[in-house]
Design an enzyme around this catalytic site. Structure first.
Site, mmCIF file in Angstrom:
data_model
loop_
_atom_site.group_PDB
_atom_site.id
_atom_site.type_symbol
_atom_site.label_atom_id
_atom_site.label_comp_id
_atom_site.label_asym_id
_atom_site.label_seq_id
_atom_site.Cartn_x
_atom_site.Cartn_y
_atom_site.Cartn_z
ATOM 1 N N GLY A 233 -3.671 1.604 -12.623
ATOM 2 C CA GLY A 233 -2.651 0.839 -12.802
ATOM 3 C C GLY A 233 -1.718 0.697 -11.646
ATOM 4 O O GLY A 233 -0.572 0.147 -11.916
ATOM 5 N N GLU A 270 -7.896 6.688 -11.752
ATOM 6 C CA GLU A 270 -9.075 5.892 -11.602
ATOM 7 C C GLU A 270 -8.548 4.438 -11.224
ATOM 8 O O GLU A 270 -8.662 3.641 -12.196
ATOM 9 C CB GLU A 270 -9.833 6.031 -12.768
ATOM 10 N N GLY A 272 -8.547 0.553 -9.733
ATOM 11 C CA GLY A 272 -9.267 -0.433 -9.359
ATOM 12 C C GLY A 272 -8.476 -1.308 -8.197
ATOM 13 O O GLY A 272 -8.736 -1.136 -6.785
ATOM 14 N N ARG A 273 -7.575 -2.083 -8.767
ATOM 15 C CA ARG A 273 -6.794 -2.983 -8.025
ATOM 16 C C ARG A 273 -6.365 -2.426 -6.735
ATOM 17 O O ARG A 273 -6.394 -3.128 -5.735
ATOM 18 C CB ARG A 273 -5.622 -3.687 -8.978
ATOM 19 N N CYS A 348 -12.606 -30.660 -12.682
ATOM 20 C CA CYS A 348 -11.665 -31.837 -13.303
ATOM 21 C C CYS A 348 -10.784 -31.293 -14.412
ATOM 22 O O CYS A 348 -11.263 -31.560 -15.461
ATOM 23 C CB CYS A 348 -12.823 -32.865 -13.927
ATOM 24 N N TYR A 377 -10.164 -8.361 -9.127
ATOM 25 C CA TYR A 377 -9.993 -9.169 -10.112
ATOM 26 C C TYR A 377 -9.698 -10.530 -9.892
ATOM 27 O O TYR A 377 -9.021 -11.471 -10.541
ATOM 28 C CB TYR A 377 -8.588 -8.982 -11.270
HETATM 29 C C1 LIG Z 1 -9.104 -1.436 -15.572
HETATM 30 C C2 LIG Z 1 -8.882 -0.243 -16.022
HETATM 31 C C3 LIG Z 1 -8.808 0.630 -14.802
HETATM 32 C C4 LIG Z 1 -8.213 0.065 -13.244
HETATM 33 O O1 LIG Z 1 -7.153 -0.653 -13.450
HETATM 34 P P1 LIG Z 1 -6.136 -0.979 -12.416
HETATM 35 O O2 LIG Z 1 -5.068 -1.626 -12.969
HETATM 36 O O3 LIG Z 1 -7.078 -2.078 -11.707
HETATM 37 O O4 LIG Z 1 -5.882 0.101 -11.504
HETATM 38 C C5 LIG Z 1 -8.729 2.075 -14.843
HETATM 39 N N1 LIG Z 1 -9.010 2.545 -16.184
HETATM 40 C C6 LIG Z 1 -9.497 1.633 -17.156
HETATM 41 C C7 LIG Z 1 -9.698 2.420 -18.295
HETATM 42 C C8 LIG Z 1 -9.293 0.386 -17.051
HETATM 43 O O5 LIG Z 1 -9.658 -0.184 -18.129
#
Ligand SMILES: *Cc1c(COP(=O)(O)O)cnc(C)c1O
Length: 403
Positions: A233, A270, A272-273, A348, A377
């Site tokens: 997050g 954990e 991602g972004r 379109c 994403y």
């Molecule tokens: C999507 C997700 C993440 C990664 O979230 P980011 O906002 O991209 O850091 C981590 N844990 C869980 C359970 C998720 O669903």
């Protein structure tokens, strides 16, 4: 924008046989960024990559030496990680897990399963018995609190399909304790309450709340707490505001009073972004430009079927313009100067829009729009085959070379 990217685009544009349209992932940049993040990571803290942000095999490979493991939320994702490493630690999460998925996750020896409901827990117990395997789980909890920060994407502290309601913890723990086989073991808790939080101080406070809650449940239910997963997050800003300040966050966390209370407990993150967003570029050529009523439009070879993030979030994807000199025709090359332009795609539908009202000093057909912050994403959430246009090419900057 760095020089290796611009020279990469120049090289690729000179060699093109069709209008330019590509994702370029800067693997060098990802590695340098994550290496720097690890330098301020407090002890006892472990970094996982949530691959749903970008499951590209090359990105997984690039991250492998620098992080502790990966978070996956489907069998497809699990197998993508296992294709790169047979033994790297995996966290398996996601709502709506099927028995086949859970069984394969157990066989693939994931480190922890994030349990998202009481029913899921019961099904894991049956599978553990069937396979006669020990299964370590973390209970994913949706807290009953208003104290969590509010962001564009919120999964916790509000009604949501994710995790167990805080009020279900007691029942879940009782089910595990009463199981005579003792194969399923609760090793801790998992929280992932929001995405794209750019406020480092609020994030540090949220982690402290998680710690406080987990310790409370440990005392209340006499648990052997080993892991606290505080989710991802960490936010990336898509406008001029600053992104998440990792240095500030880790130093606040380091200076907080959680450490004496969680001796021997591993703290997981954990994201991602935040690991990959800034190192992906979606570069696409302008095919046509026109004035329509009082507005200007630039139509690119590509669109939301390749990069759905701006339309999904209702924002303007930041970009830079690469000016190309090539013009194959004898007639005049269409060009506008000092205008505001809407950058739209080849689909379109009026929903195929990447940026509204972008001021440009000069724009011509054949120039290339390089959308920044497109590493997370973007491609992965898009409807690739709507209208049947060819997919973009994929290039990678690695060791200073683009390939
Ligand atoms: C999507 C997700 C993440 C990664 O979230 P980011 O906002 O991209 O850091 C981590 N844990 C869980 C359970 C998720 O669903």
């Amino acid at each position: 924008m760095n020089d290796s990217l611009l020279s990469a685009i120049e090289t690729l544009n000179n060699k093109k046989t069709a209008p330019f349209c590509a994702y370029i992932y800067d693997l060098d940049g990802i590695q340098a960024h994550v290496r720097q993040m690890c330098q301020t990571l407090p002890k006892q803290t472990y970094l996982f990559y949530a691959i749903k942000a970008n499951p590209d095999q090359r990105i997984i490979k690039a991250l492998l030496p620098f992080i502790h493991g990966f978070e996956v939320a489907s069998i497809g994702e699990l197998l993508s990680v296992r294709a790169v490493s047979k033994q790297v630690p995996i966290l398996f999460g996601g709502p709506g897990k099927k028995d086949v998925e859970l069984e394969l996750a157990i066989r693939q020896k994931v480190s922890y399963i994030h349990v998202e409901s009481v029913l899921e827990l019961q099904r894991i117990q049956i599978l553990a018995q069937k396979l006669n395997e020990k299964v370590n789980i973390l209970l994913r909890i949706n807290l009953r609190t208003n104290a969590l920060p509010k962001t564009k994407i919120t999964m916790g502290g509000i009604p949501s399909p994710f995790g167990l309601d805080e009020s279900d913890i007691q029942r879940a723990i009782a089910i595990v304790k009463e199981d005579p086989h003792h194969l399923v073991q609760i090793k801790g808790f998992h929280f992932h309450s929001l995405s794209n939080n750019v406020h480092a101080a609020m994030h540090a406070e949220m982690v402290q709340l998680y710690v406080q809650k987990a310790l409370e449940w440990q005392r209340l239910y006499n648990l052997d707490l080993q892991v606290l997963n505080a989710g991802g997050g960490f936010g990336v800003s898509y406008n001029k505001a600053p992104s998440f300040d990792w240095q500030q966050f880790t130093s606040l966390l380091q200076g907080s009073n959680i450490w004496q209370d969680i001796k021997g407990i591993q703290l997981f993150f954990e994201p991602g972004r935040y690991l990959v967003a800034d190192y992906g570029f979606y570069a696409t050529e302008i095919i046509d430009i026109k004035k329509s009523h009082q507005q200007h439009f630039a139509i690119v070879r590509g669109g939301t079927h390749h990069n759905r993030l701006p339309s999904s979030w209702g924002h303007n994807q930041p970009f830079q313009l690469y000016t190309s000199d090539t013009w194959p025709y004898t007639f005049q090359r269409p060009n506008f100067q000092n205008i505001k332009v809407n950058i739209v795609g080849e689909l379109c539908t009026p929903k195929d829009r990447l940026h509204t009202d972008a001021y440009v000093s000069a724009i011509s057909v054949g120039d290339i729009i390089i959308f920044e912050k497109s590493g997370a994403y973007c491609w992965t959430i898009s409807h690739h085959d709507f209208l049947g246009h060819p997919h973009p090419a994929f290039y990678y900057i690695e060791g200073g070379q683009v390939r």
